[in-house]
Write an enzyme that holds these catalytic residues in place. Structure first.
Site, PDB file in Angstrom:
ATOM      1  N   HIS A 275       0.885  -1.163   0.000  1.00 26.36           N
ATOM      2  CA  HIS A 275       0.000   0.000   0.000  1.00 26.36           C
ATOM      3  C   HIS A 275       0.923   1.212   0.000  1.00 26.36           C
ATOM      4  CE1 HIS A 275      -2.856  -2.875   2.148  1.00 26.36           C
ATOM      5  NE2 HIS A 275      -3.458  -2.566   1.022  1.00 26.36           N
TER       6      HIS A 275
ATOM      7  N   ASP B 202       2.263   1.694   3.332  1.00 29.71           N
ATOM      8  CA  ASP B 202       3.240   0.691   3.796  1.00 29.71           C
ATOM      9  C   ASP B 202       4.640   1.211   3.460  1.00 29.71           C
ATOM     10  OD1 ASP B 202       1.317  -1.240   4.590  1.00 29.71           O
ATOM     11  OD2 ASP B 202       1.179  -2.030   2.548  1.00 29.71           O
TER      12      ASP B 202
ATOM     13  N   GLU C 133      -8.484 -11.821  -7.088  1.00 29.77           N
ATOM     14  CA  GLU C 133      -8.318 -12.521  -5.812  1.00 29.77           C
ATOM     15  C   GLU C 133      -9.331 -13.664  -5.736  1.00 29.77           C
ATOM     16  OE1 GLU C 133      -7.576 -10.389  -2.178  1.00 29.77           O
ATOM     17  OE2 GLU C 133      -8.900 -11.727  -1.055  1.00 29.77           O
TER      18      GLU C 133
ATOM     19  N   HIS D 167     -12.414 -13.099  -3.547  1.00 32.05           N
ATOM     20  CA  HIS D 167     -13.352 -12.101  -4.072  1.00 32.05           C
ATOM     21  C   HIS D 167     -14.242 -12.717  -5.155  1.00 32.05           C
ATOM     22  CE1 HIS D 167     -10.414  -8.608  -2.853  1.00 32.05           C
ATOM     23  NE2 HIS D 167     -10.769  -9.369  -1.835  1.00 32.05           N
TER      24      HIS D 167
ATOM     25  N   ASP E 252     -14.820 -11.859   4.096  1.00 31.14           N
ATOM     26  CA  ASP E 252     -13.633 -12.181   3.294  1.00 31.14           C
ATOM     27  C   ASP E 252     -12.595 -12.853   4.199  1.00 31.14           C
ATOM     28  OD1 ASP E 252     -11.604 -12.172   1.449  1.00 31.14           O
ATOM     29  OD2 ASP E 252     -11.370  -9.998   1.389  1.00 31.14           O
TER      30      ASP E 252
ATOM     31  N   ASP F  97      -2.709 -13.225  -0.977  1.00 32.10           N
ATOM     32  CA  ASP F  97      -3.320 -12.285  -0.030  1.00 32.10           C
ATOM     33  C   ASP F  97      -3.982 -13.155   1.034  1.00 32.10           C
ATOM     34  OD1 ASP F  97      -4.111 -10.002   1.217  1.00 32.10           O
ATOM     35  OD2 ASP F  97      -5.447  -9.285  -0.361  1.00 32.10           O
TER      36      ASP F  97
HETATM   37  C1  GLO Z   1      -9.280  -6.704   0.609  1.00 35.18           C
HETATM   38  C2  GLO Z   1      -8.269  -6.707  -0.443  1.00 35.18           C
HETATM   39  C3  GLO Z   1      -7.003  -6.014  -0.019  1.00 35.18           C
HETATM   40  C4  GLO Z   1      -6.201  -5.621  -1.227  1.00 35.18           C
HETATM   41  C5  GLO Z   1      -5.016  -4.764  -0.873  1.00 35.18           C
HETATM   42  C6  GLO Z   1      -4.231  -4.362  -2.095  1.00 35.18           C
HETATM   43  O1  GLO Z   1     -10.264  -7.369   0.575  1.00 35.18           O
HETATM   44  O2  GLO Z   1      -8.021  -8.007  -0.863  1.00 35.18           O
HETATM   45  O3  GLO Z   1      -6.242  -6.831   0.810  1.00 35.18           O
HETATM   46  O4  GLO Z   1      -5.768  -6.746  -1.900  1.00 35.18           O
HETATM   47  O5  GLO Z   1      -5.470  -3.650  -0.210  1.00 35.18           O
HETATM   48  O6  GLO Z   1      -4.926  -3.453  -2.853  1.00 35.18           O
HETATM   49 MG    MG Z   2      -6.537  -8.741  -2.210  1.00 36.72          MG
END
Ligand code: GLO
Ligand code: MG
Length: 364
Positions: free
Chosen positions: A51, A54, A212, A215, A250, A285
């Site tokens: 981020h 970060d 992801e 998601h 999630d 992730d």
């Molecule tokens: C949350 C996301 C988050 C993103 C991260 C990078 O649900 O998966 O972790 O991947 O902020 O943009």
């Molecule tokens: Mg993610």
């Protein structure tokens, strides 16, 4: 000989977390960014996902020169450890001016904040030597439908993408779709939405997606098919492999831990498309379980990476001829059984298995 992909792995520092959730505080003590960076190579990782904050903590309160200096320190820390930045993502969900979203906020001043923050993210990305910016559109959506005009919201997202693409003619944007959480419904919930937007921008070649696993599952879709769709458009910038047990919050479980066959099919799609041969990362992730004690803070990362590599072996060792015979015979029951046995590691020499080719040949 066919080319064999040698995979490179990445994760973000937030993947080593302290275990806070909406119902309880941290249960492990935090590690500094430098401590985390020290772990990447020993754990088998080369890419760092960031981020913007970060890289540069508290960036909203810093002058441009201070932001640049800090980003350069991080660039050096990466170089010293043989690491590369995979991407930088603006954290558009913490600041008070993002309470109603960023690009789609109803207040013009808030939309301006979001754009300015994204341009700063691009500057930071360039300082840590990556052209890739990821947009997870966390709060671009609604809690109730009546609060925003969705058609206008999509236009505003498009405008912001264009402003970012024009600001830096080399930047690449990867949209990370997610259907819900923290919102009731988010805009850009699937990769289909992201890619449609990409084609509408002033630079479609520089806009793609990051998919992801969790998601896609939360959207009720199959992650492997979502990845295949992006790959068919040559628009899969990166992935966030993890797992998700059904439709709930999630979970970011370790890759393969909820549905091994789904994980196998994601690996299969990536491997068959040659994903990774041009430097693309296998990004994770994943969240370690809250029950994990301090020394186990990185177990989910190594476990996910190893599961991925085992599944690569499963994809490479599958009997393609047999699969084709079963497909030609339209015997998907046998194909299903063969796939399960292969994943279970009992596909060699078992009596049932050896009947499959004969059955296929007989057209049964
Ligand atoms: C949350 C996301 C988050 C993103 C991260 C990078 O649900 O998966 O972790 O991947 O902020 O943009
Ligand atoms: Mg993610």
């Amino acid at each position: 000989m066919t080319e064999v992909t040698s995979y490179r792995f990445s994760f973000g520092p937030w993947n080593i977390s302290e275990g806070a959730d909406p119902f309880g505080p941290e249960v492990r003590t935090p590690y500094s960014l430098i401590e985390k960076l020290d772990w990447y190579r020993p754990l088998g990782f080369e890419g760092v996902q960031f981020h913007d904050d970060d890289v540069v903590e508290g960036l909203d309160d810093l002058q441009t020169g201070q932001v640049t200096r800090r980003a350069q320190e991080v660039r050096q820390a990466l170089a010293d450890r043989g690491l590369v930045a995979e991407f930088v993502a603006p954290r558009l969900w913490f600041h008070p001016q993002t309470i109603d979203g960023g690009f789609t906020a109803n207040a013009a001043a808030d939309r301006q904040y979001a754009l300015d923050r994204c341009l700063r993210t691009i500057d930071i990305a360039r300082e840590v030597d990556t052209r890739n910016v990821v947009l997870w559109l966390a709060r671009e959506g609604t809690y109730i439908r009546e609060s925003k005009n969705a058609r206008l919201a999509y236009q505003r997202i498009l405008e912001t993408l264009n402003r970012m693409l024009e600001y830096d003619p080399e930047v690449r944007i990867w949209i990370e779709p997610k259907p819900n959480e923290p919102m009731d419904h988010a805009y850009v919930p699937t990769i289909g939405h992201a890619i449609a937007l990409a084609y509408q921008t002033v630079a479609p070649d520089r806009v793609g997606g990051l998919i992801e696993t969790a998601h896609a599952i939360l959207a009720g879709l199959d992650p492997a098919d979502e990845m295949a769709f992006a790959l068919a458009h040559d628009k899969l910038g990166s992935v966030h492999l993890n797992d998700q047990n059904g439709l709930k919050f999630d979970q970011d479980k370790s890759f393969g831990s909820a549905n091994l066959r789904m994980a196998y099919n994601q690996v299969r799609v990536l491997e068959e498309a040659g994903y990774g041969r041009h430097g693309e990362f296998i990004g994770l992730d994943v969240k370690v379980m809250r029950t994990q004690k301090q020394p186990g803070s990185t177990a989910h990362l190594t476990n996910s990476r190893e599961t991925f590599l085992h599944l690569v072996e499963k994809v490479r060792s599958v009997d393609r001829e047999l699969e084709q015979k079963l497909i030609d015979a339209r015997d998907y029951e046998a194909l299903d059984a063969y796939t399960l046995r292969h994943l279970l590691g009992v596909s060699d020499g078992s009596a049932a298995d050896s009947q499959l080719p004969a059955m296929a040949a007989a057209g049964k």
